[in-house]
Scaffold this active site. Structure first.
Site, PDB file in Angstrom:
ATOM      1  N   GLY A 116      -0.034   5.553  -6.646  1.00 34.28           N
ATOM      2  CA  GLY A 116      -0.554   5.880  -5.322  1.00 34.28           C
ATOM      3  C   GLY A 116      -1.641   6.933  -5.337  1.00 34.28           C
ATOM      4  CG  HIS A 119      -2.829   1.572  -5.743  1.00 34.26           C
ATOM      5  ND1 HIS A 119      -1.850   2.195  -4.990  1.00 34.26           N
ATOM      6  CD2 HIS A 119      -3.779   1.177  -4.879  1.00 34.26           C
ATOM      7  CE1 HIS A 119      -2.210   2.182  -3.716  1.00 34.26           C
ATOM      8  NE2 HIS A 119      -3.382   1.567  -3.627  1.00 34.26           N
ATOM      9  CB  CYS A 120       2.446  -0.462  -6.454  1.00 28.12           C
ATOM     10  SG  CYS A 120       3.101  -0.189  -8.114  1.00 28.12           S
ATOM     11  CG  ASP A 121       4.509   3.249  -3.223  1.00 27.45           C
ATOM     12  OD1 ASP A 121       3.392   2.912  -2.792  1.00 27.45           O
ATOM     13  OD2 ASP A 121       5.543   3.173  -2.536  1.00 27.45           O
TER      14      ASP A 121
END
Length: 191
Positions: A18, A96-98
C-alpha cells in the site's frame, strides 16, 4: 526481514504494498506512470492533486477485492492484464495490494502467465525469487484455472468455460459455509 515497499519484477513492471502506491517519492523514483490497486476500498491519497500529477486520469485501475478464500478474481484478470500491457507500452506500472504478498502477486502472476506462457509454478518462482510472496490457496487455485482456460474464463459473455464453472461450484460451497451470497460488491473501476 520484511519486504521492501516496491520490487522490480520485470522491465518497468513493479510489485508493491500500500505504501508504494501512496508515496510520491517511491512513485517518482521508479518512474511509475500507471497503477493497479487491489484493495478492499479506495484510499484518500488517490484523489489528491499531487497523486493525479504523477498518475494521471485513466492510469489507475482499482479492483475492489479482499484477500479471502471466497474472493473471485478470475473475471477481473483479463482487464488487469490488458491494463498492464497497454500502460507498459508507454511507462512503468505498479501492481499493489495492502501488503504486496497475495492479491497483487496473484494479478502479477496472471500477467506473467499470459504474457510469457509460464505455468503457475514458474511465474510464482520468478516473483518469489524477488520478493516474499504468499498468495492464498483460493488465489493459487484461480491461477491454475487461469492457465487451464488460456486467460479467458468465458465461452461466451456470461457463460463460463467448464474449468471456471467447476471453480464457481467450489466457490459457492465456500460462500455458503462462510454465510455469504457472492453478491457482495466487488468490481473494476478506473480512476
Amino acid at each position: 526481514m520484511p519486504n521492501p515497499h516496491i520490487t522490480k519484477i520485470a522491465d518497468r513492471l513493479y510489485l508493491g504494498d500500500g505504501k508504494s502506491s501512496r508515496d510520491a517519492q517511491i512513485l517518482s523514483e521508479n518512474k511509475i506512470t500507471a497503477v493497479v490497486s487491489l484493495s478492499g476500498g479506495r484510499w484518500i491519497h488517490w484523489s489528491q492533486p499531487w497523486y493525479k500529477k504523477i498518475i494521471v486520469e485513466g492510469n489507475h485501475l482499482f479492483i475492489k477485492c479482499e484477500d479471502s478464500m471466497t474472493q473471485d478474481l478470475l473475471p477481473e484478470l483479463a482487464a488487469i492484464c490488458a491494463f498492464i500491457k497497454r500502460h507498459l507500452a508507454s511507462g512503468s506500472v505498479l501492481v499493489h495490494c495492502d501488503q504486496g504478498i497475495s492479491r497483487s502477486v496473484t494479478a502479477m502472476i496472471a500477467y506473467l502467465m499470459q504474457t510469457y506462457q509460464y505455468d503457475v509454478a514458474t511465474a510464482l518462482a520468478l516473483v518469489g525469487g524477488k520478493r516474499k510472496v504468499k498468495p492464498n490457496d483460493n488465489f493459487k487455485e484461480q491461477l491454475e484455472v487461469w492457465k487451464a482456460v488460456g486467460g479467458n474464463v468465458w465461452t461466451a459473455p456470461g457463460v463460463p468455460k467448464k474449468e471456471y464453472a467447476a471453480f464457481l461450484t467450489k466457490r459457492t460451497k465456500r460462500l455458503k459455509e462462510a454465510g455469504l451470497t457472492g453478491n457482495e460488491s466487488v468490481g473494476v473501476t478506473s480512476l
